[in-house]
Design an enzyme around this catalytic site. Sequence first.
Site, PDB file in Angstrom:
ATOM      1  N   GLN A 184       0.835  -1.200   0.000  1.00  0.00           N
ATOM      2  CA  GLN A 184       0.000   0.000   0.000  1.00  0.00           C
ATOM      3  C   GLN A 184       0.871   1.253   0.000  1.00  0.00           C
ATOM      4  OE1 GLN A 184      -2.356   2.562  -0.314  1.00  0.00           O
ATOM      5  NE2 GLN A 184      -3.755   0.980   0.465  1.00  0.00           N
ATOM      6  N   GLU A 225      -8.482   0.007   0.774  1.00  0.00           N
ATOM      7  CA  GLU A 225      -8.188  -0.209   2.193  1.00  0.00           C
ATOM      8  C   GLU A 225      -8.955   0.760   3.091  1.00  0.00           C
ATOM      9  OE1 GLU A 225      -4.354  -0.689   5.156  1.00  0.00           O
ATOM     10  OE2 GLU A 225      -4.143  -1.077   3.021  1.00  0.00           O
ATOM     11  N   ASN A 255      -4.811   5.025  -6.275  1.00  0.00           N
ATOM     12  CA  ASN A 255      -4.732   6.162  -5.364  1.00  0.00           C
ATOM     13  C   ASN A 255      -4.343   7.443  -6.075  1.00  0.00           C
ATOM     14  OD1 ASN A 255      -5.127   5.395  -2.350  1.00  0.00           O
ATOM     15  ND2 ASN A 255      -3.933   3.709  -3.166  1.00  0.00           N
TER      16      ASN A 255
END
Length: 299
Positions: free
Chosen positions: A50, A92, A126
């Site tokens: 991540q 997430e 993202n």
Amino acid sequence: MSSKNVALGRGLGALLRGSEQTVRREFEDRPLAGHIVYVSIDSVSPNPYQPRQDFNDDALAELAESIQELGIIQPITVRVLEKGRFETIAGERRLRAARRVGLRTVPAYVVEADNEAMLEMALVENVQREELNPIEIALGYQRLINECGLRQEQVAKRVGKTRPTVTNYLRLLRLPPRVQAAVRDRLLAVGHARALIAVREEADQLYLLDEILRNDLSVREVERRVSRLRNSSNRRRSRRPTNPLRERHQPQLREFEGILRKRFSTKVHVRQNADGRGKIEVHYFSADDLERVLDLLLQ
């Protein structure tokens, strides 16, 4: 929760043609990749690749409230680790918010992905959502280079950016940690940070950082100050006479200067004569800065 809200929260389940239990049984004995299924929230692990480091608590609380009312509208993306276990690729924040409100299952789109693909997909998702701060983006690009063996040109192609854009983000990682933290926390614009990259001395970078934050300097003004600072440093170096003793002890003197600069967060010069004698110059830039340096000296 009202019956209306329950229905809204299960709207995605209706699209999957059945209840959560039915969906799980439907794919129990065949590959899941390419399908949206409901999975136990306890069976999903976070993505170790991540790129997002900062999960704002207030934003998570707002998302949790939305999920409480409407359910999860967009499924998370996962890969299969082993039978009954999954790893998050994207989503997430949704997963964390779902845990906050006590959901037992979440809708998940299952894909096949190796470690490199996981990092790429998490980074691209993202970046496209503009949810990463500039330092997180830079670290994500650096991980693609270090962990996936990609060149900058390949990184640019994978994330849909130009090579110069990727290069400019990576250059942010050359800044001192305190400057990076200001960029990460969005106290310092990327334009200001790029100007500071051209400054040779860390103490000068930190001084200019304080000036930017204190006086709300524009990028143009910072660039002017950086230019004056570099010109002054160049003239000082060109006028400096050769000192054989200093040249011999240059690495040690540089080390001393570095220690003192970190201690006082300002420019420090150690001067040494041919006979070994010398002086230490500690710079200050305002009356307040002088008081700060004096306080440190007297500690």
